[in-house]
Scaffold this active site. Structure first.
Site, PDB file in Angstrom:
ATOM      1  N   ARG A   9      11.601  55.576  68.488  1.00 15.13           N
ATOM      2  CA  ARG A   9      12.165  54.793  67.321  1.00 15.13           C
ATOM      3  C   ARG A   9      12.964  55.811  66.035  1.00 15.13           C
ATOM      4  O   ARG A   9      13.754  54.555  65.308  1.00 15.13           O
ATOM      5  CB  ARG A   9      10.897  55.056  66.283  1.00 15.13           C
ATOM      6  CG  ARG A   9      10.037  53.911  66.799  1.00 15.13           C
ATOM      7  CD  ARG A   9       7.970  53.987  65.943  1.00 15.13           C
ATOM      8  NE  ARG A   9       8.112  52.529  65.250  1.00 15.13           N
ATOM      9  CZ  ARG A   9       7.298  52.024  64.649  1.00 15.13           C
ATOM     10  NH1 ARG A   9       6.715  53.374  64.097  1.00 15.13           N
ATOM     11  NH2 ARG A   9       7.907  51.257  63.367  1.00 15.13           N
ATOM     12  N   GLN A  10      13.328  56.779  66.110  1.00 13.90           N
ATOM     13  CA  GLN A  10      14.313  57.465  65.954  1.00 13.90           C
ATOM     14  C   GLN A  10      15.695  57.685  66.686  1.00 13.90           C
ATOM     15  O   GLN A  10      15.723  59.036  67.035  1.00 13.90           O
ATOM     16  CB  GLN A  10      14.096  58.441  64.685  1.00 13.90           C
ATOM     17  CG  GLN A  10      14.840  59.283  63.823  1.00 13.90           C
ATOM     18  CD  GLN A  10      14.932  57.979  62.383  1.00 13.90           C
ATOM     19  OE1 GLN A  10      14.213  56.996  62.049  1.00 13.90           O
ATOM     20  NE2 GLN A  10      16.562  57.494  62.081  1.00 13.90           N
ATOM     21  N   HIS A  43      10.327  52.297  73.710  1.00 12.80           N
ATOM     22  CA  HIS A  43      10.762  51.420  72.074  1.00 12.80           C
ATOM     23  C   HIS A  43      12.160  51.529  72.518  1.00 12.80           C
ATOM     24  O   HIS A  43      12.518  50.119  72.023  1.00 12.80           O
ATOM     25  CB  HIS A  43      10.253  52.133  70.258  1.00 12.80           C
ATOM     26  CG  HIS A  43      10.807  51.369  69.556  1.00 12.80           C
ATOM     27  ND1 HIS A  43      10.222  50.062  69.825  1.00 12.80           N
ATOM     28  CD2 HIS A  43      11.732  51.021  68.811  1.00 12.80           C
ATOM     29  CE1 HIS A  43      10.497  48.731  68.849  1.00 12.80           C
ATOM     30  NE2 HIS A  43      11.611  50.007  68.147  1.00 12.80           N
ATOM     31  N   LYS A  80      14.332  37.547  63.647  1.00 16.77           N
ATOM     32  CA  LYS A  80      13.070  38.562  62.680  1.00 16.77           C
ATOM     33  C   LYS A  80      14.413  39.283  61.641  1.00 16.77           C
ATOM     34  O   LYS A  80      15.205  39.868  62.462  1.00 16.77           O
ATOM     35  CB  LYS A  80      12.263  39.781  63.423  1.00 16.77           C
ATOM     36  CG  LYS A  80      11.416  40.247  62.424  1.00 16.77           C
ATOM     37  CD  LYS A  80      10.346  41.399  62.958  1.00 16.77           C
ATOM     38  CE  LYS A  80      11.458  42.507  64.063  1.00 16.77           C
ATOM     39  NZ  LYS A  80      10.676  43.440  64.140  1.00 16.77           N
ATOM     40  N   ARG A  91      14.575  42.740  59.455  1.00 19.08           N
ATOM     41  CA  ARG A  91      13.307  44.066  58.971  1.00 19.08           C
ATOM     42  C   ARG A  91      13.980  44.492  57.929  1.00 19.08           C
ATOM     43  O   ARG A  91      15.879  44.715  57.809  1.00 19.08           O
ATOM     44  CB  ARG A  91      13.141  45.603  59.966  1.00 19.08           C
ATOM     45  CG  ARG A  91      12.262  46.373  59.353  1.00 19.08           C
ATOM     46  CD  ARG A  91      11.562  47.448  60.362  1.00 19.08           C
ATOM     47  NE  ARG A  91      11.206  46.476  61.378  1.00 19.08           N
ATOM     48  CZ  ARG A  91      10.143  46.725  61.533  1.00 19.08           C
ATOM     49  NH1 ARG A  91       8.804  47.295  60.347  1.00 19.08           N
ATOM     50  NH2 ARG A  91       9.189  45.794  62.468  1.00 19.08           N
ATOM     51  N   ASP A 145       4.644  42.991  72.312  1.00 24.17           N
ATOM     52  CA  ASP A 145       5.772  43.631  71.908  1.00 24.17           C
ATOM     53  C   ASP A 145       5.275  44.924  72.744  1.00 24.17           C
ATOM     54  O   ASP A 145       4.170  45.590  73.124  1.00 24.17           O
ATOM     55  CB  ASP A 145       5.321  43.615  70.092  1.00 24.17           C
ATOM     56  CG  ASP A 145       6.859  44.274  69.577  1.00 24.17           C
ATOM     57  OD1 ASP A 145       7.070  44.867  70.310  1.00 24.17           O
ATOM     58  OD2 ASP A 145       6.541  43.857  68.357  1.00 24.17           O
ATOM     59  N   THR A 181       1.944  49.254  62.018  1.00 21.02           N
ATOM     60  CA  THR A 181       1.349  48.844  60.348  1.00 21.02           C
ATOM     61  C   THR A 181       1.335  47.847  61.249  1.00 21.02           C
ATOM     62  O   THR A 181       0.211  46.973  60.176  1.00 21.02           O
ATOM     63  CB  THR A 181       1.871  49.074  59.375  1.00 21.02           C
ATOM     64  OG1 THR A 181       3.654  48.372  59.299  1.00 21.02           O
ATOM     65  CG2 THR A 181       2.820  50.324  59.453  1.00 21.02           C
ATOM     66  N   GLY A 231       3.033  44.452  61.132  1.00 16.94           N
ATOM     67  CA  GLY A 231       4.141  44.190  59.674  1.00 16.94           C
ATOM     68  C   GLY A 231       4.466  42.711  60.660  1.00 16.94           C
ATOM     69  O   GLY A 231       4.653  41.964  59.896  1.00 16.94           O
TER      70      GLY A 231
END
Length: 225
Positions: free
Chosen positions: A29-30, A63, A125, A127, A152, A157, A159
């Site tokens: 994710r990073q 991801h 979307k 974010r 997905d 979380t 969201g």
């Protein structure tokens, strides 16, 4: 991660073919610097795995494919979408519509839809990188009376899924299902998602939990044969 590095370091002493199978590569994710002075964690992890002695890294539905560019050794990203689609075929949903919560997951949803022989739509979307707040910018969707499957790669979380489900419910869809590879479901995420109107959440066992109904051990085994 330290345990994995220790095992790799020990195994390489007795084998020249040391594969690191990491079903959920959370650090992906990073994979780049989103905000000033952020650490690119994926780059650090890639260097550690290589230094420990890994000759190949195998992941499931990472991801971002960009994350694999940080490795200087062979990598393989296995898709769990076919396995998830098999599960949903058994539910015998009538004319389901597949939904991607954002443009980034459109190819994933397209593949899922093709396996189910159904149509798919993509929501728009946004974010906020600083607050993490998610907003659905799509204003209208033709989903009235249809069973929907939000697809997905992961749910943390919840969201994005919550916002998508709330929007789709307002469009008068029938039922909403969620399919994901990695069901982290941090804190009370599962409860919040169900409260948003989701009937069922189905994930794989890359992260064992209440929703992990799909086994990926078979496709991982094939990758090292």
């Amino acid at each position: 991660m330290l345990q994995a590095l220790s095992i790799i370091s020990q195994v390489r002493k007795i084998s020249s073919r040391t594969y690191a199978i990491i079903p959920y590569m959370g650090y992906a994710r990073q994979d780049k610097q989103f905000l000033s002075r952020e650490v690119i964690t994926m780059s650090v992890v890639a260097k550690m795995l290589q230094s420990a002695g890994a000759k190949k890294v195998i992941v499931v539905d990472i991801h971002s494919n960009t994350a694999l560019n940080h490795f200087n050794i062979p990598t393989e990203n296995i898709s769990a979408i076919p396995e998830l689609a098999k599960y949903f075929k058994k539910l015998n949903l009538k004319n389901p519509l597949v939904v991607s919560p954002d443009a980034g997951g459109s190819s994933r949803s397209k593949k899922f839809a093709s396996l189910l022989k159904s149509d798919f739509i993509v929501l728009k979307k946004h974010r906020d990188r600083k607050t993490g707040r998610v907003n659905i910018q799509t204003t209208k969707a033709d989903v009235q009376g249809k069973d929907l499957i939000i697809v997905d790669d992961m749910i943390s979380t919840g969201g994005s899924v919550i916002k998508a489900a709330q929007f789709l419910k307002k469009q008068k869809c029938k039922r909403v299902f969620v399919a994901c590879t990695h069901g982290l479901l941090v804190g009370d995420a599962e409860k919040k998602i169900r409260k948003a109107g989701v009937s069922r959440i189905i994930s794989t066992n890359t992260i064992p939990g209440n929703t992990s109904k799909v086994d990926v051990s078979g496709i991982l085994a094939k990758s090292v044969q």
